[in-house]
Design an enzyme around this catalytic site. Structure first.
Site, PDB file in Angstrom:
ATOM      1  N   TRP A 107      21.747  38.312  41.832  1.00 37.55           N
ATOM      2  CA  TRP A 107      23.029  38.831  41.324  1.00 37.55           C
ATOM      3  C   TRP A 107      23.001  40.350  41.099  1.00 37.55           C
ATOM      4  O   TRP A 107      23.691  40.872  40.231  1.00 37.55           O
ATOM      5  CB  TRP A 107      23.436  38.118  40.033  1.00 37.55           C
ATOM      6  CG  TRP A 107      23.655  36.651  40.243  1.00 37.55           C
ATOM      7  CD1 TRP A 107      22.744  35.668  40.086  1.00 37.55           C
ATOM      8  CD2 TRP A 107      24.865  36.012  40.695  1.00 37.55           C
ATOM      9  NE1 TRP A 107      23.289  34.440  40.415  1.00 37.55           N
ATOM     10  CE2 TRP A 107      24.599  34.625  40.780  1.00 37.55           C
ATOM     11  CE3 TRP A 107      26.146  36.474  41.015  1.00 37.55           C
ATOM     12  CZ2 TRP A 107      25.554  33.694  41.186  1.00 37.55           C
ATOM     13  CZ3 TRP A 107      27.103  35.543  41.409  1.00 37.55           C
ATOM     14  CH2 TRP A 107      26.810  34.169  41.493  1.00 37.55           C
ATOM     15  N   LYS A 140      29.442  36.094  44.584  1.00 36.98           N
ATOM     16  CA  LYS A 140      30.698  36.769  44.267  1.00 36.98           C
ATOM     17  C   LYS A 140      30.693  38.121  44.965  1.00 36.98           C
ATOM     18  O   LYS A 140      29.676  38.535  45.538  1.00 36.98           O
ATOM     19  CB  LYS A 140      30.853  36.989  42.755  1.00 36.98           C
ATOM     20  CG  LYS A 140      31.070  35.742  41.935  1.00 36.98           C
ATOM     21  CD  LYS A 140      31.259  36.086  40.461  1.00 36.98           C
ATOM     22  CE  LYS A 140      31.403  34.834  39.620  1.00 36.98           C
ATOM     23  NZ  LYS A 140      31.567  35.149  38.176  1.00 36.98           N
ATOM     24  N   ASP A 354      56.231  23.979  46.181  1.00 33.99           N
ATOM     25  CA  ASP A 354      56.581  23.988  44.765  1.00 33.99           C
ATOM     26  C   ASP A 354      57.352  25.251  44.397  1.00 33.99           C
ATOM     27  O   ASP A 354      57.111  26.324  44.950  1.00 33.99           O
ATOM     28  CB  ASP A 354      55.304  23.907  43.925  1.00 33.99           C
ATOM     29  CG  ASP A 354      55.598  23.982  42.445  1.00 33.99           C
ATOM     30  OD1 ASP A 354      56.171  23.013  41.920  1.00 33.99           O
ATOM     31  OD2 ASP A 354      55.287  25.016  41.819  1.00 33.99           O
ATOM     32  N   GLU A 408      61.005  21.855  46.888  1.00 32.07           N
ATOM     33  CA  GLU A 408      61.395  21.544  45.511  1.00 32.07           C
ATOM     34  C   GLU A 408      62.329  22.668  45.058  1.00 32.07           C
ATOM     35  O   GLU A 408      61.880  23.771  44.764  1.00 32.07           O
ATOM     36  CB  GLU A 408      60.160  21.465  44.608  1.00 32.07           C
ATOM     37  CG  GLU A 408      60.493  20.986  43.214  1.00 32.07           C
ATOM     38  CD  GLU A 408      59.797  21.759  42.109  1.00 32.07           C
ATOM     39  OE1 GLU A 408      59.708  21.226  40.992  1.00 32.07           O
ATOM     40  OE2 GLU A 408      59.363  22.895  42.345  1.00 32.07           O
TER      41      GLU A 408
END
Length: 694
Positions: A107, A140, A354, A408
């Protein structure tokens, strides 16, 4: 945005020896031809259509490539295993430096894992040897920008996991030795009609825990198949940090939620559904994104507006989330690629989009009345979002012509589910959101003796003739904490004490009867499809409440109690059996949703409604106290048999009528020319019957 006027090519004038022919007027666009009340707004309709055509031409370089070829960002960005080594790419125009950090380098920033900006672009790239990364490792981005830095999960990553102890999310290298191979090839959804089972993998189990893709495949999917649904609409697939958001606060748009299992297990679930004739559509969230910066897109590289609108339009005022900037080509690329990714990588059969209302208007539809057509064309519409939705539908059907798209949308925007060529946005269906609102209002405010059958008939078939709808009595929205399902509104606490078959009181009996009738009249009037939320078919008790601080992080209400419907001593079993038989009757008519709804009779005083579809006659008596003997309906001459009766003892009714009797029509000389005669029926109070002409 100003819109261009469509240039209309005039047809060549016919040669004539007399005078010149009068100039022809441009033909109305399809939406206006189908609805003359839209004529005052034809300019706006054409403008939106032209805007989409212009943007599509721009993205495809005027047809030099397809929209599908444009929407292939997922094949370029993100982490990919090559024949030799790895490549990682990310769009981060505001970044000054990007490193990959993870298990492979403790990391820490390392030159070996330092990305390079691709000259002349906002894209970054890192090429690595085959041994530099291993399947399962966590990673990451360490992103730096002028004035700051931070750890980020890549926007295009396909796998995100959460540490059980620290609760920290990380991207994960995903390259298993055994790739899942789909067994069912060239699956095509059945849409005649489309019968949708809305479901959530995590809360699909009896156990008080988060369910998995595998458990859903093994335990819930067989129920869906047995019940007769031909489509499942799966919620909460895109990765979301907070489980209780129901999947609507998405952080990683290309990552299937790891809390339910692996991507291979999701693929196996979809493949198994396909092998059993069940389509799988995804509840996709492109209307907004979670505000999280470390897990999400909130501030990927020091620019909070990289993906989102700036200024007052940056945040959604009601949802505590961020609003995509649909005017940016890079955002269109991201979202369109996201649609294609789920279709191709996981073989989803389409999407239920949605929050479409929120996308369409600058106000997100909040506080809007939408009382007339002018309210859809008064300048407060987001042309960029309208353009995106139109392009998304074009793309989805280009990738898979048999795909299903559902909007929707609560405002009633005309053209949403109309053809693109007619000036529509290209959705296959729109949700009939008026129907659940109507049932809630009726149950809450109207006495049983005042139920108006004319009003019911109007609501269940109230739609634009050129747009197909998905009708439903209730969805997940009505099952959440703070609201109530239909069965709970009808029976409430008596479900706890009087829902054993041997101890049914009047309140429970009323609720059981109306639950069946409400569902039957709704599905009987569909023009596209029907939707049911998981468990509501058998009257699942109580509400949905995800684990949170306020309930002690309990899973008690974030599950489905299948043991209730499996118990033959409880009333839930009756409701589940009725739902199964109801769908069987609907599917007995070929292309049921396309057959005309022909009204036979309505009488608000008697509270009796009757209509036909194909060879089926639907009769409803909503009166709570009055049963009718020899009630006559003028129907096509012939004989009729009962194929479904809500009052049958098999479904918790009284069994007052003899359903084995064949009903013959009675001759009336006045209607001989119409080939109609009188069908005389006994209709018990608060019951409905379906008859089939034989």
């Amino acid at each position: 945005m100003e819109t261009k006027k469509q240039s209309v090519k005039k047809p060549a004038a016919k040669k004539t020896s007399a005078k010149k022919a009068a100039p022809t007027q441009p033909e109305h666009i399809g939406l206006v031809r189908n609805d003359s009340w839209l004529e005052p707004f034809e300019g706006a309709i054409r403008g939106r259509h032209d805007h989409a055509v212009w943007k599509m031409n721009q993205l495809t370089q005027n047809g030099k490539k397809t929209l599908s070829q444009f929407a292939s960002g997922h094949l370029y960005f993100g982490l990919h295993k090559l024949s030799k080594g790895w490549v990682f790419r990310e769009w981060a125009p505001n970044a000054t430096d990007i490193y990959l950090i993870g298990d492979f380098n403790n990391w820490q920033e390392n030159e070996k894992y330092r990305c390079k900006r691709i000259e002349g672009t906002g894209n970054w790239e890192l090429k690595l040897s085959e041994k530099a990364l291993k399947h399962g490792q966590l990673y990451k981005m360490k992103v730096k920008w002028n004035g700051g830095e931070g750890e980020r999960i890549p926007a295009w990553c396909r796998r995100v996991v959460q540490d059980e102890n620290t609760k920290i999310f990380s991207a994960q290298v995903w390259n298993p030795e055994e790739k899942y191979e789909f067994k069912k090839k060239n699956f095509k959804p059945k849409k005649n009609p489309l019968l949708i089972y809305e479901c959530h993998v995590g809360m699909g189990q009896d156990a008080e825990k988060v369910g998995t893709y595998k458990e859903f495949k093994d335990n819930v999917l067989p129920r869906v198949i047995k019940d007769g649904y031909n489509c499942i609409q799966v919620m909460a697939i895109q990765e979301h940090p907070y489980y209780g958001s129901f999947g609507y606060h998405v952080s990683s748009f290309f990552a299937p939620s790891s809390r339910f299992g692996t991507p291979e297990e999701l693929k196996e679930l979809i493949d198994t559904a396909h092998k059993n004739g069940v389509a799988v559509i995804m509840d996709i969230v492109h209307s907004h994104a979670v505000k999280n910066e470390v897990e999400g897109l909130g501030n990927l590289a020091g620019d909070p507006n990289q993906f989102f609108y700036p200024g007052d339009r940056h945040e959604h005022p009601a949802w505590d989330s961020l609003c995509f900037d649909y005017g940016k080509d890079e955002v269109l690329h991201f979202l369109l690629s996201n649609c294609k990714y789920w279709l191709e990588e996981f073989k989803f059969d389409g999407f239920r989009f949605d929050g479409v209302t929120s996308m369409l208007y600058y106000s997100h539809g909040l506080g809007e009345a939408f009382g007339g057509y002018g309210d859809y064309f008064n300048g407060h519409e987001d042309d960029n979002a309208i353009c995106y939705l139109t392009l998304a539908n074009k793309l989805i059907h280009e990738v898979n012509p048999a795909a299903i798209t559902i909007a929707e949308e609560v405002s009633g925007m005309p053209g949403l589910a109309a053809k693109f060529e007619d000036g529509g946005y290209g959705f296959d269906y729109r949700m009939a959101m008026n129907i659940p609102d109507y049932w809630i209002k009726t149950i809450k405010e109207v006495r049983d003796e005042d139920i108006n059958v004319c009003s019911i008939f109007w609501e269940v078939k109230n739609r634009r003739p050129d747009e197909k709808t998905i009708s439903y009595c209730e969805s997940h929205d009505q099952a959440l904490v703070g609201d109530k399902t239909i069965i709970f509104r009808l029976i409430d606490a008596d479900m706890y004490w009087h829902f054993a078959k041997k101890d049914v009181n009047d309140i429970a009996q009323r609720g059981i009867a109306l639950h069946k009738m409400i569902r039957l009249v709704t599905v009987a009037a569909i023009n596209g499809g029907y939707l049911n939320f998981m468990g509501n078919e058998f009257g699942h008790p109580e509400w949905i409440d995800f684990p949170r601080e306020g309930n002690g992080w309990s899973y008690k209400y974030a599950r489905r109690q299948w043991n209730l419907v499996d118990n033959k001593d409880l009333c839930y079993h009756w409701l589940g059996d009725f739902d199964r038989e109801m769908l069987k009757v609907i599917k007995s008519v070929r292309n049921f949703q396309a057959t005309p709804v022909t009204e036979i009779w309505h009488d608000d005083g008697d509270q009796v409604l009757c209509f036909m579809r194909g060879d089926l006659v639907f009769v409803f008596n909503f009166s709570p106290t009055r049963s009718y003997t020899d009630y006559g309906f003028l129907v096509p001459t012939g004989s009729y048999k009962v194929v479904l009766n809500t009052d049958s003892k098999d479904f918790g009714g009284n069994g007052f009528a003899d359903d084995t009797v064949t009903h013959f029509t009675n001759y009336d000389p006045l209607y001989v020319a119409d080939h109609k005669e009188w069908l005389k029926l006994y209709i018990p109070a608060r019951s409905a019957v379906v008859l089939k002409k034989i």
